[in-house]
Write an enzyme that holds these catalytic residues in place. Structure first.
Site, short mmCIF file in Angstrom:
data_model
loop_
_atom_site.label_atom_id
_atom_site.label_comp_id
_atom_site.label_asym_id
_atom_site.label_seq_id
_atom_site.Cartn_x
_atom_site.Cartn_y
_atom_site.Cartn_z
N ASP A 113 0.86 -1.18 0.00
CA ASP A 113 0.00 0.00 0.00
C ASP A 113 0.90 1.23 0.00
O ASP A 113 1.96 1.21 0.63
CB ASP A 113 -0.83 -0.01 1.29
CG ASP A 113 -2.25 0.45 1.08
OD1 ASP A 113 -2.43 1.51 0.46
OD2 ASP A 113 -3.18 -0.23 1.55
N ASP A 221 -3.22 4.68 -2.35
CA ASP A 221 -4.32 5.17 -1.52
C ASP A 221 -4.87 6.49 -2.07
O ASP A 221 -4.08 7.39 -2.42
CB ASP A 221 -3.73 5.41 -0.12
CG ASP A 221 -4.78 5.66 0.93
OD1 ASP A 221 -5.50 4.71 1.28
OD2 ASP A 221 -4.88 6.80 1.42
N GLU A 283 -6.69 3.48 -5.71
CA GLU A 283 -7.97 3.65 -5.01
C GLU A 283 -8.53 5.00 -5.44
O GLU A 283 -7.87 6.03 -5.26
CB GLU A 283 -7.76 3.61 -3.50
CG GLU A 283 -9.09 3.63 -2.76
CD GLU A 283 -8.98 4.13 -1.32
OE1 GLU A 283 -9.81 3.75 -0.50
OE2 GLU A 283 -8.06 4.93 -1.02
N HIS A 356 -10.59 -3.24 3.94
CA HIS A 356 -10.52 -2.84 5.35
C HIS A 356 -11.40 -1.63 5.65
O HIS A 356 -11.48 -1.23 6.81
CB HIS A 356 -9.07 -2.52 5.70
CG HIS A 356 -8.54 -1.38 4.89
ND1 HIS A 356 -8.31 -1.47 3.54
CD2 HIS A 356 -8.24 -0.11 5.24
CE1 HIS A 356 -7.89 -0.30 3.09
NE2 HIS A 356 -7.83 0.54 4.10
N ASP A 357 -12.02 -1.04 4.64
CA ASP A 357 -12.89 0.14 4.85
C ASP A 357 -14.37 -0.19 4.71
O ASP A 357 -15.21 0.68 4.89
CB ASP A 357 -12.57 1.22 3.81
CG ASP A 357 -11.18 1.82 3.99
OD1 ASP A 357 -10.69 1.85 5.12
OD2 ASP A 357 -10.60 2.24 2.97
C1 NOJ Z 1 -8.22 5.12 2.16
C2 NOJ Z 1 -7.81 4.00 3.05
O1 NOJ Z 1 -8.21 2.79 2.51
C3 NOJ Z 1 -8.41 4.29 4.41
O2 NOJ Z 1 -8.29 3.21 5.29
C4 NOJ Z 1 -7.75 5.53 4.96
O3 NOJ Z 1 -8.37 5.91 6.16
C5 NOJ Z 1 -7.84 6.70 3.98
N1 NOJ Z 1 -7.60 6.32 2.62
C6 NOJ Z 1 -6.83 7.75 4.34
O4 NOJ Z 1 -5.53 7.30 4.04
#
Ligand code: NOJ
Length: 588
Positions: A113, A221, A283, A356-357
């Protein structure tokens, strides 16, 4: 009746058809919750090393590791204070070298990541930047004075009315120099200023350093936030205010005017001329299909694929991710279908339900009660049969469910805790409502420890886990799943093997069927004279699907019930949450 033409042209360009990731499956490890090796209750790299054979048995091609760099862990590692070191919580650089080796020996790549929209406020770059207005690194971040005529540090005096993703304003007043810095996420995550070429070169040098260490690429990210919509005079625009003083900063930061230029520069400076077999996945919250096309068209040399958010936002109510409303399957089909057809001429999809989100998909779009196994498998079949590269998030292959925490003390996620604090202040939800919103939408649903076995801490740690283990681990765990040939795990293993072997799955044209059916997800994949029919019943009741006589004699490729479904007379009767794939060949 379903009919589909096999005459569609095959859209792979010769250049694109050879790329390795068209037949690959990626597995995401969230290191903090995967496997603890030293009893401190937090997963680590040596823990992952203990589980590489499990990953090899599942058959995945790539492991994507959420951040393990040195970090104060304000946002579980998405706040990096040293990109070229490992946080002691997770281990050492030597451990990572060992992991790269162990994965490569098993034919698995390692993708790291990379969080470069922002750093930690404890990164030395930021320490320098905040130290004085004329520090050479001042311009590495976004500094602005208070709004004209306003008293610095008072509500509403922020340079713009941008709200942070984690509630509250996106600007933090810093007394050292009497100015504000921008943080789209927490105040410990200041945004880097990509307009400054020195910032970009520092990032590229660090990326090259990692690739020289033999990692196989990056998951970048929130990469489409790096170019802000800055006006020619250097000022930043206000956004429509949604909630009192502040509005979502997205409109002013997403897909900014220099995004494509920056991504092409990354490609040139970091990837060009390197060994084959690398991956660059972005992402991209808020990206539309049109954006996705531009970002992933191989001829443009930007990203290999992107994570869209559209299909995981369909159950968000007017107040956002915590305000969960029922999914309308027609919207899901329309959304994923648009991305499939939109990227068929050029570009490529990353396919995912979980990360994970996101809350666990079986609790969200499936039924995690009576039909947990069936619906977890059906969701897997439907997703993995789309055109694109599937991503499996740790525990998804076990059918892991949401956490269903019942008290605020159980939550660890900064976004959830900040949301709870701001809601308490606003006083619009009572405690019960707040807990039910968190239980449905919190990122912690995905972050409970990996369930390895039925022992008290699920085999994750010998200590006290940093976040509670899901009580369901007594029945939902890897040991039980691996031992049972009909388990969710083995269904995932077979789907991964199918992608490796089957050109129709890898490359076939996608054609959505029955778009208006509220319960059935149906599509074909066609390649040469072969065709697959994919069906998923998104309901707990039997559904009769009029598929047409062409499929009466078709062979069952994969399904989630032990016995074949009732077919014949041009129709198939799907059982509760049944998912299956049929093959017919040759077609004319
Ligand atoms: C996306 C990530 O997947 C998330 O977990 C994070 O809080 C935010 N970007 C900020 O980096």
């Amino acid at each position: 009746m379903i009919s589909d033409s096999a005459e569609q042209s095959h859209v792979d360009t010769p250049e694109a058809s050879d790329v390795w990731w068209k037949s690959a499956v990626v597995y995401q490890v969230y290191p903090r919750s995967f496997q603890d090796s030293n009893g401190d209750g937090i997963g680590d790299v040596r823990g992952i090393l203990q589980r590489v054979d499990y990953l090899a048995e599942l058959g995945v091609d790539v492991v994507w590791l959420s951040p393990i760099y040195r970090s104060p862990q304000d946002d579980n590692g998405y706040d990096i204070s040293d990109y070229q070191d490992i946080d002691p919580t997770f281990g050492t650089l030597e451990d990572v070298d060992e992991l790269i080796e162990a994965l490569h020996e098993r034919g698995i790549k390692l993708v790291m990541d990379l969080v470069v929209n922002h750093t930690s406020d404890e990164h030395p770059w930021f320490a320098e930047s905040r130290s004085s207005v004329d520090n050479p690194k001042r311009d590495w971040y976004w500094w602005r004075p208070a709004r004209e005529g306003m008293e610095p540090g008072t509500p509403g005096a922020e340079p713009t009315n941008w709200g942070s993703v984690f509630s509250g304003p996106a600007w933090e007043y810093d007394e050292t120099t009497g100015e504000y810095y921008l943080h789209l996420f927490s105040r410990k995550q200041p945004d880097l200023n990509w307009e400054n070429p020195e910032v970009r070169q520092a990032v590229y040098a660090m990326m090259r350093w990692w690739l020289d260490r033999r990692i196989d690429g990056f998951r970048m990210d929130v990469i489409n936030l790096i170019s802000k919509h800055v006006r020619p005079d250097g000022s930043l625009p206000d956004v429509p205010a949604e909630d009192g003083l502040y509005g979502s900063a997205f409109a002013a930061t997403v897909n900014g005017p220099r995004l494509h230029e920056f991504l092409q520069e990354i490609h040139r400076e970091v990837y060009e001329g390197r060994r084959d077999g690398l991956l660059l996945v972005g992402e991209t919250p808020g990206a539309t299909v049109e954006d996705g096309k531009l970002l992933t068209d191989p001829a443009r040399h930007e990203l290999d694929m992107v994570f869209t958010f559209e299909h995981v936002s369909l159950d968000h109510g007017p107040a956002g991710r915590f305000d969960v409303v029922p999914l309308d399957l027609r919207d899901l089909k329309a959304t994923l279908g648009r991305w499939q057809t939109g990227l068929e001429q050029a570009g490529w999809n990353a396919l995912y339900w979980n990360n994970h989100d996101q809350p666990r998909v079986v609790s969200r779009y499936g039924d995690d009660g009576a039909y947990r196994r069936e619906s977890a498998m059906m969701l897997a079949i439907v997703l993995h049969l789309h055109r694109g590269t599937p991503y499996v998030y740790q525990g998804e292959e076990l059918g892991m469910t949401n956490a269903y925490f019942t008290s605020l003390d159980e939550y660890r996620d900064i976004e959830s805790l900040r949301f709870a604090a701001s809601e308490r202040q606003r006083g619009q939800l009572n405690d019960e409502e707040l807990l039910s919103w968190l239980a449905a939408g919190s990122r912690d649903n995905a972050r409970t420890p990996m369930q390895w076995d039925a022992t008290p801490q699920a085999g994750f740690t010998t200590g006290q886990p940093w976040i509670d283990v899901n009580p369901h681990h007594d029945t939902i765990n890897a040991a039980a799943e691996v031992a049972d040939p009909d388990s969710v795990f083995h269904l995932y293993r077979r789907l991964i093997a199918l992608r490796h072997e089957d050109p129709v799955v890898q490359r076939g044209d996608f054609h959505l069927l029955l778009p208006d059916d509220p319960h059935i997800y149906a599509f074909t994949r066609t390649w040469g004279d072969e065709q697959l029919l994919v069906l998923g019943n998104f309901s707990g009741t039997e559904q009769t699907v009029p598929v047409g006589p062409d499929w009466d004699q078709a062979a069952l490729v994969i399904g989630n019930y032990p016995a074949s479904p009732a077919t014949g007379g041009g129709q198939i009767v799907l059982r509760a949450w049944e998912g299956l794939v049929l093959r017919r060949a040759p077609i004319r």
